[in-house]
Design an enzyme around this catalytic site. Sequence first.
Site: not given
Length: 884
Positions: A106, A108, A563, A619, A746, A767-770
Amino acid sequence: MAKKYVYFFGGGKAEGNGQMKDLLGGKGAGLAEMTNLGVPVPPGFTITTEACVEYFKNNGKYPDGLWDQVLKNLKKVEKLMNLKFGDPKRPLLVSVRSGAKFSMPGMMDTVLNLGLTDETLKGLIEMTNNERFAYDAYRRFITMFASIVMGVDRMKFEELLEKMKEKVGAKYDSDLSAEDLKELVKQYKALYKKEVKKPFPNDPYEQLRLAINAVFNSWNGERAKTYRRLHGIPDDLGTAVNVCTMVFGNMGENSGTGVAFTRDPSTGENKFYGECLMNAQGEDVVAGIRTPLPVEKLKEKVPEAYEELMKIYKKLEKHYKDMLDLEFTIQEGKLYMLQTRVGKRTAKAALKIAIDMVNEGLIDKETAIMRIDPEQLDQLLHPMIDPKAKVKKVAKGLPASPGAAVGRAVFTAPDAEKWAEKGEKVILVRLETSPEDIGGMHAAQGILTARGGMTSHAAVVARGMGKPCVAGCGDIKINEKKKFFEVNGLKVKEGDWITIDGSTGDVIIGKVKLVEPQMTGDFEVFMKWVDEVRTLGVRTNADTPKDAKVARQFGAEGIGLCRTEHMFFEEDRIKAVREMILADDEAGRRKALKKILPMQKKDFKGIFKAMEGLPVTIRLLDPPLHEFLPHTDKELKELAREMGVPFKKLKERNESLKEFNPMLGHRGCRLGITYPEIYEIQVRAIMEAACELKKKGVDVKPEIMIPLVGHVREIEVMEELVRKTADEVIKKKKVQVDYLVGTMIELPRAAITADEIAKHAEFFSFGTNDLTQTTMGLSRDDSGKFLPFYVEHKIFEDDPFVTIDVNGVGALVKMGIEKGRNTRPELKVGICGEHGGDPKSVVFCHNIGMDYVSCSPYRVPIARLAAAQAALKEKMGDLSKSTV
């Protein structure tokens, strides 16, 4: 010689084939393949995606040789059909359809019946001896050409059609007579002239050129761009254009049109499944304007065509070795196939089809694993209505896309987006959805439509998005202008709560309790296959025994991030935490921490029990202390009273803890170094819980993780404190518990000096967020205001907080692993940011040699499948761009 831009198909032979999707698009490749297989396909030709790309490069001009090739191939079609384009006696009519490499339902535009003019109309009447049919085809063509090619609002034509039906008392379009349609064509042409400021084109070649341009231009239309953005489809592919001899499903009751799937796209059941309309054109089925009949009804109406359709679907499925989505038209009893493509399906259906096809010997297990999109598994993890809940069912529609959804009723796509932006959950209620609604459908929890079947736009798009959808619910009467719907005497206004069940088709008034899904049957079989293949471990991020238990049921192999601060916010302990923070000296802090110790110990025991036999990474306290403090004077006064401390003193202490940039402030191991007693008490709680359970025969595997380390001295000091405290507890409890001490990587400096840090850490958890925040200089909380713009305008390929930035953050992760393992070859490495549940990021983690990823409980199956696919891609030698 000009480059080849046009590929012919017809007469049992095609210049292209099914492998040429990049060049011919999915539809064109399918038409070529069916032609070569001897399936009846109306002859035509495909203009390549390369021509579309060149068209945009040349500012809307055709590349050299394209138009000549179009005319040459049109001649071939004329010869084969014994008809002539633009001929007043025996006119050839064509459809002009888009067809990109990836199916974009839908998104195109398609134009049917092209080539009709006042002159060729006479020829069509003479050839077919069917004046009503010819005028019906003409009025449809004017509508499509005006709306799609010239941008006139389609509703203006629909209004004229509705007025005509009212005037003559017709219920359906098909009830209008030839005279009614003749009058309608007149009205349509007058409307066209008024809107476009010139008469409807009477030159079929001009019609064709303008229609080809419209298909090209629709590639860059807003709805196509939105769909591509939502589904990660590149913008530079372009679309092909398919010009195909028209076959007519609206030539009477022995003609019809339909959409079918070789297996049920909702359940995966191995039965031919589809819908058709007699005396109709293809647009009627897909648009959901008339409610269609089940495909089995063709057996009664056109038995020979039905038998041929049965043979063809089996032949095609065996050839493609997949569930297919087919479009067909029957013209006066003769069957023509207009499209074949791999069919969109729900996650439940995808699993069943994959497993059944392995059992049928059509495909092997590895193919089955590669066939399921990891994100699609999310649908299986959707909540359902609690069977014990008392519900008020008010209507029933078609179960178009599974799962239950609860939300406030909204009646337009823009409203759905507005409400969702404010954090409200909404159900989009529409008469029928159109491609313009894509943004609102994405924002909604679920979709409810009054019209349309299981193959309508709403159904197909909702299934692709994994959204619950109830379609064709004729009992509800919608007033879009006044924003309400009525059903059985009840009025549901905008903002009222409703619940839909896309698995049963039920519409329910009010908020209903939903229950989490249970994984059984096909899911378990499939996930066993997945686990046989993957080499990357999958853990979960869990802070409570409940989360840990859920994740374990979903196949988590341990906890990669627990955490401890989340436990501090519990009502029974926040006071003790605040007392500890606001204390003047170490003695005061220790006094408060003493109250916290038994509570933390109880928490850890619950988690260790839920994860018995599996590693649990805990942690130590990470956030800045001010996060735990009261934010208002009223709360501060109450706390001062409870602690027996002057309010003024508490207020000063509170103010002194505030930071301009807390994310880079006094947090993580910096707290542990300045207030060692905090970490000491946490380690004590972890190890006492572990020792006491070990004595009872519970197998515990604690891993203690120190956050925000950026310098080797930090980890050195903290490792000493952790080991000293842990060993004291072990000695005192007289039981041996093996534990690991590691750190979170991190900060960029930690990755760069990972060789030094690894001397004191037995594991790294990225810790790939930070790490993303500190590497890219982006605040996760604030960048949401502009990141969508960055992604939309291709500054960033993906949101770096959703999918890891391979070349930047990824390069640091890779460096950290290599340096760490140079120092400590047996170093255990994982990831515990949100990226651990993102399929693209999981592939990256596999490719750089991590031991495990950790993600939220409901993403665990998704990560398991993504890890298996990464292992299979590696085996096939395809590591794509997910490595640095």
